[in-house]
Scaffold this motif. Structure first.
Motif, PDB file in Angstrom:
ATOM      1  N   THR A   1      23.204 -20.828   9.848  1.00  0.00           N
ATOM      2  CA  THR A   1      23.298 -21.209  11.310  1.00  0.00           C
ATOM      3  C   THR A   1      21.934 -21.681  11.917  1.00  0.00           C
ATOM      4  OG1 THR A   1      21.802 -18.919  12.039  1.00  0.00           O
ATOM      5  CG2 THR A   1      24.443 -18.700  12.016  1.00  0.00           C
ATOM      6  N   PRO A   2      22.170 -22.569  12.763  1.00  0.00           N
ATOM      7  CA  PRO A   2      20.972 -23.285  13.521  1.00  0.00           C
ATOM      8  C   PRO A   2      19.740 -22.425  13.648  1.00  0.00           C
ATOM      9  CG  PRO A   2      23.143 -24.103  14.407  1.00  0.00           C
ATOM     10  CD  PRO A   2      23.427 -22.811  13.836  1.00  0.00           C
ATOM     11  N   GLU A   3      19.973 -20.986  14.200  1.00  0.00           N
ATOM     12  CA  GLU A   3      18.949 -20.279  14.356  1.00  0.00           C
ATOM     13  C   GLU A   3      18.132 -19.910  13.081  1.00  0.00           C
ATOM     14  OE1 GLU A   3      21.875 -20.575  17.666  1.00  0.00           O
ATOM     15  OE2 GLU A   3      22.227 -19.933  15.670  1.00  0.00           O
ATOM     16  N   LYS A   4      18.972 -19.765  12.042  1.00  0.00           N
ATOM     17  CA  LYS A   4      18.279 -19.346  10.904  1.00  0.00           C
ATOM     18  C   LYS A   4      17.546 -20.517  10.266  1.00  0.00           C
ATOM     19  CE  LYS A   4      21.199 -15.253   9.845  1.00  0.00           C
ATOM     20  NZ  LYS A   4      22.236 -14.868   8.763  1.00  0.00           N
ATOM     21  N   LEU A   5      18.212 -21.499  10.371  1.00  0.00           N
ATOM     22  CA  LEU A   5      17.573 -22.871   9.821  1.00  0.00           C
ATOM     23  C   LEU A   5      16.001 -22.986  10.624  1.00  0.00           C
ATOM     24  CD1 LEU A   5      17.243 -25.087   8.301  1.00  0.00           C
ATOM     25  CD2 LEU A   5      18.869 -26.545   9.825  1.00  0.00           C
ATOM     26  N   LEU A   6      16.100 -22.942  12.098  1.00  0.00           N
ATOM     27  CA  LEU A   6      14.753 -23.078  12.740  1.00  0.00           C
ATOM     28  C   LEU A   6      13.588 -22.270  12.321  1.00  0.00           C
ATOM     29  CD1 LEU A   6      15.963 -24.230  16.186  1.00  0.00           C
ATOM     30  CD2 LEU A   6      14.864 -25.687  14.384  1.00  0.00           C
ATOM     31  N   ALA A   7      14.235 -20.892  12.121  1.00  0.00           N
ATOM     32  CA  ALA A   7      13.506 -19.851  11.699  1.00  0.00           C
ATOM     33  C   ALA A   7      12.786 -20.086  10.232  1.00  0.00           C
ATOM     34  CB  ALA A   7      14.258 -18.517  11.841  1.00  0.00           C
ATOM     35  N   ALA A   8      13.495 -20.685   9.465  1.00  0.00           N
ATOM     36  CA  ALA A   8      12.951 -20.836   8.054  1.00  0.00           C
ATOM     37  C   ALA A   8      11.883 -22.097   7.977  1.00  0.00           C
ATOM     38  CB  ALA A   8      14.195 -21.554   7.178  1.00  0.00           C
ATOM     39  N   PHE A   9      11.704 -22.855   8.962  1.00  0.00           N
ATOM     40  CA  PHE A   9      10.493 -23.635   9.158  1.00  0.00           C
ATOM     41  C   PHE A   9       9.127 -22.763   9.362  1.00  0.00           C
ATOM     42  CE2 PHE A   9      13.963 -26.938   9.564  1.00  0.00           C
ATOM     43  CZ  PHE A   9      13.335 -27.793   8.635  1.00  0.00           C
ATOM     44  N   PRO A  10       8.090 -23.277   8.747  1.00  0.00           N
ATOM     45  CA  PRO A  10       6.912 -22.773   9.160  1.00  0.00           C
ATOM     46  C   PRO A  10       6.526 -22.179  10.446  1.00  0.00           C
ATOM     47  CG  PRO A  10       6.489 -24.338   7.507  1.00  0.00           C
ATOM     48  CD  PRO A  10       7.970 -24.452   7.842  1.00  0.00           C
ATOM     49  N   ALA A  11       6.683 -23.274  11.346  1.00  0.00           N
ATOM     50  CA  ALA A  11       6.433 -23.218  12.731  1.00  0.00           C
ATOM     51  C   ALA A  11       7.681 -23.206  13.576  1.00  0.00           C
ATOM     52  CB  ALA A  11       5.141 -23.982  13.167  1.00  0.00           C
ATOM     53  N   GLY A  12       8.710 -22.675  12.973  1.00  0.00           N
ATOM     54  CA  GLY A  12      10.027 -22.560  13.916  1.00  0.00           C
ATOM     55  C   GLY A  12      10.305 -23.962  14.298  1.00  0.00           C
ATOM     56  N   ALA A  13      10.765 -24.289  15.625  1.00  0.00           N
ATOM     57  CA  ALA A  13      11.276 -25.432  16.307  1.00  0.00           C
ATOM     58  C   ALA A  13      10.126 -26.510  16.558  1.00  0.00           C
ATOM     59  CB  ALA A  13      11.799 -25.092  17.393  1.00  0.00           C
ATOM     60  N   GLU A  14       8.847 -25.637  16.423  1.00  0.00           N
ATOM     61  CA  GLU A  14       7.500 -26.690  16.675  1.00  0.00           C
ATOM     62  C   GLU A  14       7.350 -27.281  15.353  1.00  0.00           C
ATOM     63  OE1 GLU A  14       6.768 -27.357  19.658  1.00  0.00           O
ATOM     64  OE2 GLU A  14       8.362 -26.350  20.217  1.00  0.00           O
ATOM     65  N   THR A  15       7.719 -27.027  14.347  1.00  0.00           N
ATOM     66  CA  THR A  15       7.287 -27.536  12.952  1.00  0.00           C
ATOM     67  C   THR A  15       7.585 -29.239  12.986  1.00  0.00           C
ATOM     68  OG1 THR A  15       7.915 -25.813  11.797  1.00  0.00           O
ATOM     69  CG2 THR A  15       7.617 -27.811  10.507  1.00  0.00           C
ATOM     70  N   THR A  16       6.473 -29.935  12.804  1.00  0.00           N
ATOM     71  CA  THR A  16       6.685 -31.386  13.023  1.00  0.00           C
ATOM     72  C   THR A  16       6.431 -32.115  11.560  1.00  0.00           C
ATOM     73  OG1 THR A  16       5.816 -30.828  15.213  1.00  0.00           O
ATOM     74  CG2 THR A  16       5.528 -33.283  14.291  1.00  0.00           C
ATOM     75  N   CYS A  17       7.159 -33.095  11.534  1.00  0.00           N
ATOM     76  CA  CYS A  17       7.190 -34.167  10.317  1.00  0.00           C
ATOM     77  C   CYS A  17       6.619 -35.320  10.840  1.00  0.00           C
ATOM     78  CB  CYS A  17       8.468 -34.131   9.667  1.00  0.00           C
ATOM     79  SG  CYS A  17       9.172 -32.822   8.888  1.00  0.00           S
ATOM     80  N   LYS A  18       5.689 -35.964  10.339  1.00  0.00           N
ATOM     81  CA  LYS A  18       5.198 -37.114  11.038  1.00  0.00           C
ATOM     82  C   LYS A  18       5.137 -38.227   9.634  1.00  0.00           C
ATOM     83  CE  LYS A  18       2.322 -35.083  14.286  1.00  0.00           C
ATOM     84  NZ  LYS A  18       0.691 -34.834  14.705  1.00  0.00           N
ATOM     85  N   SER A  19       5.362 -39.676  10.154  1.00  0.00           N
ATOM     86  CA  SER A  19       5.117 -40.697   9.234  1.00  0.00           C
ATOM     87  C   SER A  19       4.915 -41.754   9.881  1.00  0.00           C
ATOM     88  CB  SER A  19       6.386 -40.746   8.122  1.00  0.00           C
ATOM     89  OG  SER A  19       6.365 -41.737   7.230  1.00  0.00           O
TER      90      SER A  19
END
Length: 79
Positions: free
Chosen positions: A24-42
């Protein structure tokens, strides 16, 4: 490394400790270290997990590994 490759690598890295399959989308967001706030930058590009999650549909699930997640997100984000 291109922006696409960099963001892809960061997504995969962010999901290193995730338990797959993710159904589920909820489980995916929960799997990131900072949840929905996890940021990838390049360079000038910055994408949060919450923003990336908005690119996914229910038909994308389940994801069986982090590479699948990253593949779909970078493709849909047009990176």
């Amino acid at each position: 490394m291109s922006v696409k490759e960099d963001i892809h690598s960061q997504i995969v890295g962010g999901l290193t400790d995730a338990t797959f399959p993710i159904e589920t989308p909820e489980k995916l967001l929960a799997a990131f270290p900072a949840g929905a706030e996890t940021t990838c930058k390049s360079g000038d590009v910055s994408v949060t997990a919450g923003e990336a999650g908005g690119l996914l549909t229910a038909d994308d699930f389940p994801f069986n590994n982090a590479k699948e997640v990253a593949d779909v997100i970078v493709e849909r984000a047009g990176l």
